[in-house]
Write an enzyme that holds these catalytic residues in place. Structure first.
Site, mmCIF file in Angstrom:
data_model
loop_
_atom_site.group_PDB
_atom_site.id
_atom_site.type_symbol
_atom_site.label_atom_id
_atom_site.label_comp_id
_atom_site.label_asym_id
_atom_site.label_seq_id
_atom_site.Cartn_x
_atom_site.Cartn_y
_atom_site.Cartn_z
ATOM 1 N N SER A 92 0.785 -1.233 0.000
ATOM 2 C CA SER A 92 0.000 0.000 0.000
ATOM 3 C C SER A 92 0.817 1.282 0.000
ATOM 4 O O SER A 92 0.243 2.373 -0.082
ATOM 5 C CB SER A 92 -0.968 0.005 1.188
ATOM 6 O OG SER A 92 -2.027 -0.906 0.950
ATOM 7 N N ASN A 200 -9.148 -0.779 -0.448
ATOM 8 C CA ASN A 200 -8.323 -0.741 -1.654
ATOM 9 C C ASN A 200 -9.081 -0.246 -2.877
ATOM 10 O O ASN A 200 -8.486 0.337 -3.793
ATOM 11 C CB ASN A 200 -7.747 -2.129 -1.925
ATOM 12 C CG ASN A 200 -6.702 -2.512 -0.904
ATOM 13 O OD1 ASN A 200 -5.619 -1.955 -0.862
ATOM 14 N ND2 ASN A 200 -7.045 -3.471 -0.055
#
Length: 388
Positions: A92, A200
Site C-alpha cells: 500500500s 483498496n
C-alpha cells in the site's frame, strides 16, 4: 506488464527470465560491513527478524548520516542475508505514489479534489456524493473487493486472497474495472463522507481517474511524473508480470492446509494485479527514501496541496495517501504496506531530519506477523524518529 515495467527491463538490459536468475547472484555482504558502523541499528534489524520475520532490510537517515543494513536470510534454507539494495513488493505504499499524481493533476486544474468521481468515471454509476478527496482519504463508504466487515459485525468475503484458494489462483489476472465492479456489487458500508474505512477499491478508482484524465495507464504517469524525474531506477509498476527484477529476498506465505497442519509456500512469484493501483508496486529502501524525502520536502507538490495531503482524518489518522500519526516526540508521517510475503514501512519526521525505510519478508514463523509488523514500526519510531 505495463509500459513502465517494460521500460524498466529495457533500461536494466535484462529479460524477465534473466531478472529472476540475477536475484540469486547478488550477495548481501554490505549488510555486515554497514552493521559494524552502527551496531545499534544492526541490533534493531536483528530484533525485528527475531520477532518472526525471515529477513529484513533497513535504511536509516539521522543526525549521524545514512545507514543501510539487513538481517535474517534472503531465502529459507540459505545462510545468505537479504541484499541491502534488494527490491521488494511495497504494497500500500503504492497509494502514496498514486495520491501524489492525483494531487499533481489537481494542481494543474485537470482534476477537482472535491469533484464527483462519477464525472471522471461515468461508466460505473457511482454515487455522485463520492468525491476524489474521499477516494484518497478512504471515506467513500464503498465495499472493498478484498472483503469487508459490515456495521453489524458480519464478515463478507471478497476475491480469494487467503489459503489454498489464493495459492491456486495467484497467477490469475484481475482487471481494475473487474475489481471495482466486484466492490460495487455489494451495498456500501455507509453514506459517502460520514465515516472512515481503509479500502483498496478507493485507490483502484483513483488509478482509473489518472488513466482517464491523463490518457495513459496510471503506471506510465507515475513513471513520467515521479520515477523518471527523481531517478528512481529500481522502482517499477509490474502490472501482471509475476516476478521481481534484480536482487531480492524471497517472501513466504504460511497457511493451514488441513486443520492443525500448516504449510509454508514461497510466494515471491505471483501476479500482483489483484492489488492494482492500490498496492502492486516494487521498489527499494533507497528509492523509497528518495521519493518520500522529495514529497515531504515540497519537490512534488505545491505547498497548499501538500498541506491537504497531511491533514489526517480524525478516525483513521490518514491524510491523502499517507498516515499522519502522533508519536511521543510529536507528529510523524508514514507510508505503510503489506503484500503476500512482504511488509514495508517508510517513515519520517515532518522536517525530514530523521527517516527510516523498512522491508520485512515473511517466512515460516507461526508468530502473529501483523502484531510483529506493528512492533517493528513502533520500535523504529521510538528509536529512530524520536531518538529514544
Amino acid at each position: 506488464m505495463t509500459t513502465s515495467a517494460k521500460r524498466f527491463f529495457r533500461r536494466a538490459g535484462i529479460t524477465a527470465v534473466a531478472a529472476a536468475l540475477l536475484a540469486g547472484i547478488t550477495p548481501g555482504v554490505a549488510a555486515a560491513d554497514k552493521g559494524r558502523d552502527r551496531p545499534d541499528l544492526q541490533a534493531m534489524a536483528e530484533q525485528i527478524v527475531a520477532s518472526g520475520f525471515a529477513g529484513t532490510q533497513l535504511r536509516v537517515h539521522d543526525a549521524r548520516g545514512d545507514w543501510t543494513g539487513s538481517a535474517g536470510v534472503r531465502e529459507l534454507g540459505s545462510a545468505a542475508k537479504p541484499p541491502t539494495n534488494g527490491r521488494f513488493r511495497i504494497g500500500s505504499n503504492t497509494k502514496t505514489f498514486v495520491s501524489t499524481v492525483v494531487l499533481q493533476l489537481v494542481g494543474e486544474g485537470k482534476v477537482g479534489l472535491d469533484a464527483p468521481v462519477a464525472g471522471y468515471l461515468p461508466e460505473f454509476g457511482l454515487d455522485r456524493r463520492i468525491t476524489v478527496r474521499m477516494l484518497l482519504q478512504h471515506t467513500s463508504g464503498l465495499f472493498d473487493y478484498t472483503g469487508a466487515m459490515l456495521p453489524d459485525g458480519t464478515i463478507v468475503p471478497g476475491i480469494p486472497l487467503t489459503g489454498k484458494e489464493f495459492l491456486d489462483n495467484r497467477f490469475h489476472t484481475y482487471r481494475p474495472q473487474e475489481l471495482v465492479r466486484f466492490g460495487l456489487s455489494k451495498p456500501p458500508l455507509y453514506a459517502p463522507g460520514t465515516d472512515w474505512t481503509y479500502t483498496n477499491i478507493n485507490y483502484v478508482l483513483a488509478g482509473l481517474v489518472i488513466e482517464k484524465v491523463a490518457g495513459r495507464p496510471y503506471g506510465d504517469e507515475i513513471q513520467r511524473r515521479i520515477l523518471r524525474p527523481l531517478g528512481l531506477r529500481d522502482t517499477v509498476v509490474p502490472g501482471t508480470w509475476p516476478g521481481i527484477p534484480g536482487p531480492h529476498a524471497h517472501g513466504y506465505y504460511r497457511y493451514e492446509e488441513k486443520p492443525g497442519q500448516w504449510k509454508t509456500v514461497d510466494i515471491t512469484t505471483q501476479n500482483p494485479s489483484w492489488a492494482s493501483s492500490a498496492g502492486e508496486m516494487i521498489s527499494t529502501t533507497k528509492d523509497l527514501h528518495t521519493f518520500f524525502s522529495a514529497l515531504l520536502g515540497g519537490k512534488l507538490l505545491p505547498a497548499p496541496l501538500l498541506d491537504e495531503m497531511r491533514k489526517p482524518h480524525p478516525k483513521g489518522g490518514y491524510g491523502l495517501g499517507i498516515y499522519v500519526q502522533e508519536a511521543s516526540c510529536g507528529t510523524v508521517i508514514k507510508g505503510m504496506g503489506g503484500f503476500h510475503g512482504y511488509g514495508t514501512v517508510m517513515a519520517s519526521t515532518p522536517d525530514g531530519s530523521r527517516t527510516y525505510e523498512l522491508s520485512m519478508t515473511y517466512g515460516d514463523s507461526d508468530a502473529d506477523l501483523g502484531q510483529a509488523y506493528n512492533k517493528a514500526d513502533q520500535l523504529l519510531t521510538d528509536k529512530v524518529l524520536c531518538g529514544k
